[in-house]
Scaffold this motif. Structure first.
Motif, PDB file in Angstrom:
ATOM      1  N   GLN A   1      52.793  14.108  53.356  1.00 16.10           N
ATOM      2  CA  GLN A   1      54.045  14.810  53.085  1.00 16.10           C
ATOM      3  C   GLN A   1      54.932  13.956  52.196  1.00 16.10           C
ATOM      4  N   ALA A   2      55.845  14.615  51.514  1.00 18.03           N
ATOM      5  CA  ALA A   2      56.787  13.895  50.648  1.00 18.03           C
ATOM      6  C   ALA A   2      58.040  14.722  50.493  1.00 18.03           C
ATOM      7  N   GLU A   3      59.111  14.044  50.144  1.00 13.70           N
ATOM      8  CA  GLU A   3      60.378  14.729  49.926  1.00 13.70           C
ATOM      9  C   GLU A   3      60.729  14.763  48.457  1.00 13.70           C
ATOM     10  N   GLY A   4      61.354  15.851  48.071  1.00 15.46           N
ATOM     11  CA  GLY A   4      61.855  15.979  46.708  1.00 15.46           C
ATOM     12  C   GLY A   4      63.330  16.326  46.764  1.00 15.46           C
ATOM     13  N   TYR A   5      64.111  15.717  45.893  1.00 19.51           N
ATOM     14  CA  TYR A   5      65.553  15.950  45.949  1.00 19.51           C
ATOM     15  C   TYR A   5      66.159  15.746  44.575  1.00 19.51           C
ATOM     16  N   ASN A   6      66.874  16.718  44.112  1.00 17.99           N
ATOM     17  CA  ASN A   6      67.656  16.576  42.880  1.00 17.99           C
ATOM     18  C   ASN A   6      69.131  16.513  43.260  1.00 17.99           C
ATOM     19  N   PRO A   7      69.679  15.311  43.423  1.00 19.84           N
ATOM     20  CA  PRO A   7      71.030  15.183  43.987  1.00 19.84           C
ATOM     21  C   PRO A   7      72.124  15.834  43.146  1.00 19.84           C
ATOM     22  N   LEU A   8      71.935  15.885  41.841  1.00 18.61           N
ATOM     23  CA  LEU A   8      72.985  16.484  41.017  1.00 18.61           C
ATOM     24  C   LEU A   8      73.095  17.975  41.266  1.00 18.61           C
ATOM     25  N   CYS A   9      71.961  18.628  41.474  1.00 21.66           N
ATOM     26  CA  CYS A   9      72.022  20.082  41.634  1.00 21.66           C
ATOM     27  C   CYS A   9      71.878  20.496  43.082  1.00 21.66           C
ATOM     28  N   GLY A  10      71.330  19.628  43.925  1.00 16.45           N
ATOM     29  CA  GLY A  10      71.275  19.946  45.347  1.00 16.45           C
ATOM     30  C   GLY A  10      69.949  20.524  45.834  1.00 16.45           C
ATOM     31  N   ASP A  11      69.011  20.782  44.918  1.00 15.95           N
ATOM     32  CA  ASP A  11      67.704  21.278  45.357  1.00 15.95           C
ATOM     33  C   ASP A  11      67.021  20.204  46.186  1.00 15.95           C
TER      34      ASP A  11
ATOM     35  N   SER B   1      61.457  35.953  50.463  1.00 13.10           N
ATOM     36  CA  SER B   1      60.514  35.679  51.554  1.00 13.10           C
ATOM     37  C   SER B   1      59.516  34.612  51.120  1.00 13.10           C
ATOM     38  N   PRO B   2      59.953  33.355  51.136  1.00  8.96           N
ATOM     39  CA  PRO B   2      59.032  32.298  50.703  1.00  8.96           C
ATOM     40  C   PRO B   2      57.796  32.213  51.595  1.00  8.96           C
ATOM     41  N   ARG B   3      56.638  32.011  50.956  1.00  9.70           N
ATOM     42  CA  ARG B   3      55.378  31.889  51.709  1.00  9.70           C
ATOM     43  C   ARG B   3      55.213  30.446  52.178  1.00  9.70           C
ATOM     44  N   ASN B   4      54.492  30.283  53.269  1.00  6.97           N
ATOM     45  CA  ASN B   4      54.196  28.939  53.812  1.00  6.97           C
ATOM     46  C   ASN B   4      55.476  28.112  53.975  1.00  6.97           C
ATOM     47  N   PHE B   5      56.519  28.783  54.418  1.00  3.01           N
ATOM     48  CA  PHE B   5      57.835  28.147  54.572  1.00  3.01           C
ATOM     49  C   PHE B   5      58.011  27.726  56.021  1.00  3.01           C
ATOM     50  N   HIS B   6      57.434  26.577  56.355  1.00  3.15           N
ATOM     51  CA  HIS B   6      57.537  26.091  57.733  1.00  3.15           C
ATOM     52  C   HIS B   6      57.207  24.601  57.788  1.00  3.15           C
TER      53      HIS B   6
ATOM     54  N   GLY C   1      73.878  35.512  48.335  1.00  5.87           N
ATOM     55  CA  GLY C   1      72.495  35.817  47.957  1.00  5.87           C
ATOM     56  C   GLY C   1      72.072  35.268  46.608  1.00  5.87           C
ATOM     57  N   ILE C   2      72.975  34.599  45.895  1.00  2.00           N
ATOM     58  CA  ILE C   2      72.617  34.029  44.594  1.00  2.00           C
ATOM     59  C   ILE C   2      72.993  32.553  44.576  1.00  2.00           C
ATOM     60  N   HIS C   3      71.996  31.689  44.405  1.00  2.00           N
ATOM     61  CA  HIS C   3      72.251  30.253  44.338  1.00  2.00           C
ATOM     62  C   HIS C   3      73.101  29.951  43.092  1.00  2.00           C
ATOM     63  N   PRO C   4      74.040  29.024  43.204  1.00  2.00           N
ATOM     64  CA  PRO C   4      74.913  28.716  42.060  1.00  2.00           C
ATOM     65  C   PRO C   4      74.161  28.440  40.751  1.00  2.00           C
TER      66      PRO C   4
ATOM     67  N   MET D   1      59.506  23.074  53.290  1.00  2.00           N
ATOM     68  CA  MET D   1      60.801  23.416  53.889  1.00  2.00           C
ATOM     69  C   MET D   1      61.875  22.899  52.946  1.00  2.00           C
ATOM     70  N   GLY D   2      63.046  23.489  53.001  1.00  6.29           N
ATOM     71  CA  GLY D   2      64.130  22.985  52.175  1.00  6.29           C
ATOM     72  C   GLY D   2      65.015  24.098  51.675  1.00  6.29           C
ATOM     73  N   GLN D   3      65.871  23.725  50.734  1.00  8.19           N
ATOM     74  CA  GLN D   3      66.746  24.736  50.154  1.00  8.19           C
ATOM     75  C   GLN D   3      66.896  24.482  48.661  1.00  8.19           C
ATOM     76  N   GLY D   4      66.977  25.559  47.941  1.00  7.53           N
ATOM     77  CA  GLY D   4      67.122  25.415  46.497  1.00  7.53           C
ATOM     78  C   GLY D   4      67.420  26.756  45.862  1.00  7.53           C
ATOM     79  N   CYS D   5      67.479  26.741  44.545  1.00  9.67           N
ATOM     80  CA  CYS D   5      67.743  27.977  43.820  1.00  9.67           C
ATOM     81  C   CYS D   5      66.496  28.855  43.831  1.00  9.67           C
ATOM     82  N   ALA D   6      66.617  30.043  43.279  1.00  8.66           N
ATOM     83  CA  ALA D   6      65.508  31.001  43.286  1.00  8.66           C
ATOM     84  C   ALA D   6      64.292  30.445  42.560  1.00  8.66           C
ATOM     85  N   ILE D   7      64.527  29.731  41.461  1.00 10.81           N
ATOM     86  CA  ILE D   7      63.412  29.205  40.675  1.00 10.81           C
ATOM     87  C   ILE D   7      62.660  28.124  41.458  1.00 10.81           C
TER      88      ILE D   7
END
Lengths: 156, 162
Positions: B44-54, B31-36, A81-84, B73-79
Motif C-alpha cells: 500500500q502507499a499514500e498519495g497526496y497533493n497538498p496544494l489541491c487537497g487530493d 460510485s467509485p469501484r473498489n472503494f474500500h 456535489g462538485i469538487h472545487p 480510499m481517499g478524497q479528491g476531485c472527479a478526475i
C-alpha cells in the motif's frame, strides 16, 4: 585588473541590479490608485461583494464559506456535489478565473472539514456583468454534473 | 475576471470540456469501484497533493507476480476519483510488470500530444485521454497511478504529482 571598490556592509552585499523596474511600476500604481481614490475603489469592491454574495446565495446547492461583516471583496464558496477543482476547470472554460483548493490555509480547511473551496475575487476592474457570468457558469457546472441546478425551483 | 473569446474557439473548448467530463467519469465519481480499505493488503502507499487537497491510499494484494486485488480510499476531485476507480478495475489480475508498463504508458498518454501517442489500446482508460487538454488537471489523473507505482515498489515517500 584592479580590485573593485569594496564598500562597507550592508552595501557590500547588495550585488546585482536593483529592482528599478519594480520601483517605477510601484510609483505608477500608486499614482493610478490615488487618482481614482482608495475610498472609491473600496466602495466599488464592497458593492460587488454584496451583489455577488446575494446572487450566489440564491443558487440552490451553493454554500458561502466566511461571512464576516467586514471582509475584503473575496467570496469563498462550495457547490454541493462538485469538487472545487472540477468547478474551477468548468468556470475557466466559461471565461471566469477563480482560485480553488486550500488557499494556503490547510488548517482552516481541516477545521471546517472540507477539501477546499472555490474562491472568486473582485476588484476595481470588475463590474456587475461579471457576477452574472459567474452565476451562469456555476449553473452550467451544476447542469453538467447533474446536481441540483438542473431541477431547482423558480424564485418566488 | 471575464474574457470574451470568439465563438469558434469557445465551441472548441466546450467540446474539450465534454471530452473531459464524460458520463463514465461522473459514474465513477458518484460510485467509485473498489472503494474500500484492504486490511490484508500486501502493498500500500499514500498519495497526496497538498496544494489541491487530493488524497488517497492505494491497496494491493500481490501474489505470484500478479495483482490479485486492488482498492483505494481517499478524497479528491472527479478526475482523481474516477482515475483511481478505473485504475483499480483495470489492473486487477494483471502481472505486476504489465501494470508498471501501463503506468508509464498512461502517463505518456496524458502528457504527450495526441499525434505522438503510442498505438496501445487503453481500453476503458481511454476516457481519461481528454485530460491532456487541461494541463492543470493532469496531476489529478496521474496521482492514483504514481501512488500505485510507489505501492508496488515500496517507496517510503508519499506520492505527489504537483
Amino acid at each position: 585588473m584592479k580590485a573593485a571598490p569594496s564598500p562597507l556592509p550592508p552595501q557590500r552585499f547588495e550585488a546585482g541590479t536593483p529592482n528599478i523596474a519594480g520601483a517605477i511600476t510601484l510609483a505608477a500604481a500608486i499614482d493610478y490608485v490615488s487618482a481614482i481614490g482608495i475610498e472609491t475603489i473600496g466602495a466599488h469592491e464592497q458593492a460587488l461583494l454584496a451583489r455577488a454574495t446575494r446572487a450566489l446565495g440564491e443558487i440552490p446547492g451553493v454554500r458561502i464559506v466566511g461571512t464576516a461583516r467586514h471582509k475584503a471583496a473575496i467570496l469563498s464558496f462550495l457547490v454541493e456535489g462538485i469538487h472545487p477543482h472540477d468547478l474551477g476547470t468548468i468556470l475557466d472554460e466559461e471565461g471566469v478565473a477563480i482560485r480553488t483548493g486550500h488557499h494556503c490555509a490547510m488548517p482552516l480547511m481541516t477545521r471546517y472539514g472540507i477539501a477546499g473551496t472555490a474562491r472568486a475575487s473582485f476588484a476595481l476592474y470588475n463590474d456587475f456583468a461579471d457576477i452574472d457570468v459567474l452565476v451562469d457558469a456555476i449553473r452550467k457546472a451544476q447542469k453538467l454534473f447533474g446536481t441540483r441546478g438542473t431541477h431547482d425551483t423558480p424564485p418566488g | 475576471m471575464t474574457h470574451h473569446r470568439d465563438d469558434q474557439a469557445t465551441d472548441a473548448r466546450h467540446d474539450a470540456l465534454r471530452e473531459l467530463y464524460q458520463e463514465v467519469i461522473f459514474d465513477h465519481n458518484r460510485s467509485p469501484r473498489n472503494f474500500h480499505l484492504m486490511p490484508d493488503a500486501t502493498h500500500q502507499a499514500e498519495g497526496y497533493n497538498p496544494l489541491c487537497g487530493d488524497q488517497l491510499t492505494v491497496y494491493l494484494q500481490i501474489a505470484d507476480e500478479l495483482v490479485q486485488a486492488a482498492s483505494f480510499m481517499g478524497q479528491g476531485c472527479a478526475i482523481c476519483t474516477a482515475s483511481a476507480s478505473l485504475m483499480t478495475e483495470v489492473i486487477k489480475g494483471k502481472p505486476v510488470e504489465e501494470v508498471e508498463a501501463l503506468f508509464h504508458d498512461f502517463h505518456a498518454l496524458l502528457t504527450t500530444p495526441a499525434t505522438e501517442r503510442s498505438a496501445r489500446d487503453f481500453g476503458k482508460l481511454e476516457v481519461l485521454a481528454g485530460v491532456r487538454e487541461f494541463p492543470a488537471r493532469v496531476k489529478c489523473a496521474t496521482l492514483p497511478w504514481h501512488t500505485l507505482h510507489n505501492a508496488i515498489n515500496g517507496g517510503p515517500d508519499t506520492a505527489r504529482t504537483e
